[in-house]
Motif scaffolding. Structure first.
Motif, mmCIF file in Angstrom:
data_model
loop_
_atom_site.group_PDB
_atom_site.id
_atom_site.type_symbol
_atom_site.label_atom_id
_atom_site.label_comp_id
_atom_site.label_asym_id
_atom_site.label_seq_id
_atom_site.Cartn_x
_atom_site.Cartn_y
_atom_site.Cartn_z
ATOM 1 N N ILE A 190 -8.245 -0.528 -2.802
ATOM 2 C CA ILE A 190 -7.701 -0.553 -4.167
ATOM 3 C C ILE A 190 -6.227 -0.140 -4.220
ATOM 4 O O ILE A 190 -5.406 -0.855 -4.800
ATOM 5 C CB ILE A 190 -8.575 0.316 -5.101
ATOM 6 N N PRO A 191 -5.829 0.994 -3.616
ATOM 7 C CA PRO A 191 -4.395 1.329 -3.642
ATOM 8 C C PRO A 191 -3.533 0.282 -2.937
ATOM 9 O O PRO A 191 -2.408 0.010 -3.376
ATOM 10 C CB PRO A 191 -4.325 2.679 -2.919
ATOM 11 N N ALA A 192 -4.052 -0.313 -1.861
ATOM 12 C CA ALA A 192 -3.278 -1.315 -1.128
ATOM 13 C C ALA A 192 -3.033 -2.544 -1.995
ATOM 14 O O ALA A 192 -1.924 -3.107 -1.997
ATOM 15 C CB ALA A 192 -4.001 -1.703 0.156
ATOM 16 N N VAL A 193 -4.041 -2.976 -2.738
ATOM 17 C CA VAL A 193 -3.890 -4.155 -3.604
ATOM 18 C C VAL A 193 -2.900 -3.866 -4.726
ATOM 19 O O VAL A 193 -2.016 -4.677 -5.038
ATOM 20 C CB VAL A 193 -5.253 -4.572 -4.178
ATOM 21 N N VAL A 194 -3.054 -2.694 -5.356
ATOM 22 C CA VAL A 194 -2.145 -2.332 -6.456
ATOM 23 C C VAL A 194 -0.701 -2.253 -5.953
ATOM 24 O O VAL A 194 0.231 -2.780 -6.578
ATOM 25 C CB VAL A 194 -2.581 -0.992 -7.081
ATOM 26 N N ALA A 195 -0.505 -1.600 -4.802
ATOM 27 C CA ALA A 195 0.841 -1.462 -4.246
ATOM 28 C C ALA A 195 1.410 -2.819 -3.845
ATOM 29 O O ALA A 195 2.591 -3.102 -4.089
ATOM 30 C CB ALA A 195 0.823 -0.524 -3.038
ATOM 31 N N TYR A 196 0.596 -3.665 -3.225
ATOM 32 C CA TYR A 196 1.073 -4.981 -2.807
ATOM 33 C C TYR A 196 1.548 -5.800 -4.003
ATOM 34 O O TYR A 196 2.631 -6.404 -3.965
ATOM 35 C CB TYR A 196 -0.034 -5.727 -2.076
#
Length: 227
Positions: A190-196
């Motif tokens: 989830i954090p990786a998708v939001v950051a990307y």
């Protein structure tokens, strides 16, 4: 050991099967790397935006181009992406203008534009570095966690093969420890998708500013060349 103790998160991790532990360890490592790149990209993009704002103010304030170029050369290791693009374009333009007397104006401007485009590509490669890792983490981690969950549930039911009558107390810990793998996978994804998504948008905005500057600067060089 009571059922409540069996469902404690650390107890579940310690009593998980070897495969599920490997999956959890892999996801934890990926999550750590993902957060490291998230903070790195946040600082890098924030610094790039601030440097771009600063150079645009200096450029459009009417400062002499030669002075701006000399300042960029003297501070080459600390300037931002846009200033490097300007430096590459102006250096190539000045080289063609002084080295080829009577050269065609369009050739000089095209040479400067090609130099800026090459520098632009290098700067974009730097800004986009590690974004692919964040995208991969966001898309793959849930499936890796799901694999751990499926394996853990299979292991839990296999352990009940020789039990005459299964109870909730016997089934719950095995299923719960399997579901922890999915939870860790989501925590990584989830954090990786939001950051990307956020960083891709910010980098696209910077790219649009760089491209607009290159077009406007090319027009300025064209006007200087015909004088």
């Amino acid at each position: 050991m009571t059922l409540t103790q069996d469902l404690d998160i650390w107890t579940l991790i310690l009593h998980a099967s070897v495969v599920v532990k490997v999956v959890m360890l892999l996801l934890a490592a990926v999550s750590f790397m993902s957060w490291m790149f998230i903070f790195q990209k946040w600082f890098a993009i924030r610094r790039a935006a601030a440097q771009t704002d600063k150079f645009e103010r200096e450029f459009w304030s009417g400062n002499d181009l030669n002075a701006l170029y000399q300042g960029a050369v003297n501070n080459r290791h600390t300037i931002g992406s846009l200033e490097r693009i300007f430096e590459a374009g102006f250096r190539e333009f000045a080289k063609l203008r002084s080295g080829q007397r009577g050269a065609d104006v369009s050739d000089m401007v095209d040479g400067a534009r090609r130099a800026m485009r090459a520098t632009f590509q290098r700067e974009m490669d730097f800004l986009e570095r590690h974004l692919a890792f964040l995208a991969s983490t966001g898309s793959v981690s849930p499936y890796v966690g799901l694999f751990g969950t499926v394996w853990g549930i299979m292991h839990a039911f296999r352990s009940l093969a020789n039990v005459q009558q299964a109870t909730l107390a016997q089934v719950a810990p095995g299923i719960a420890e399997a579901l922890v793998a999915t939870a860790i996978g989501l925590f990584a994804a989830i954090p990786a998708v939001v950051a990307y998504n956020r960083y891709s948008h910010d980098i696209d905005r910077l790219a649009n500013r760089f491209e607009s500057f290159m077009e406007e600067f090319s027009n300025i060089l064209h006007r200087q060349a015909v004088r």
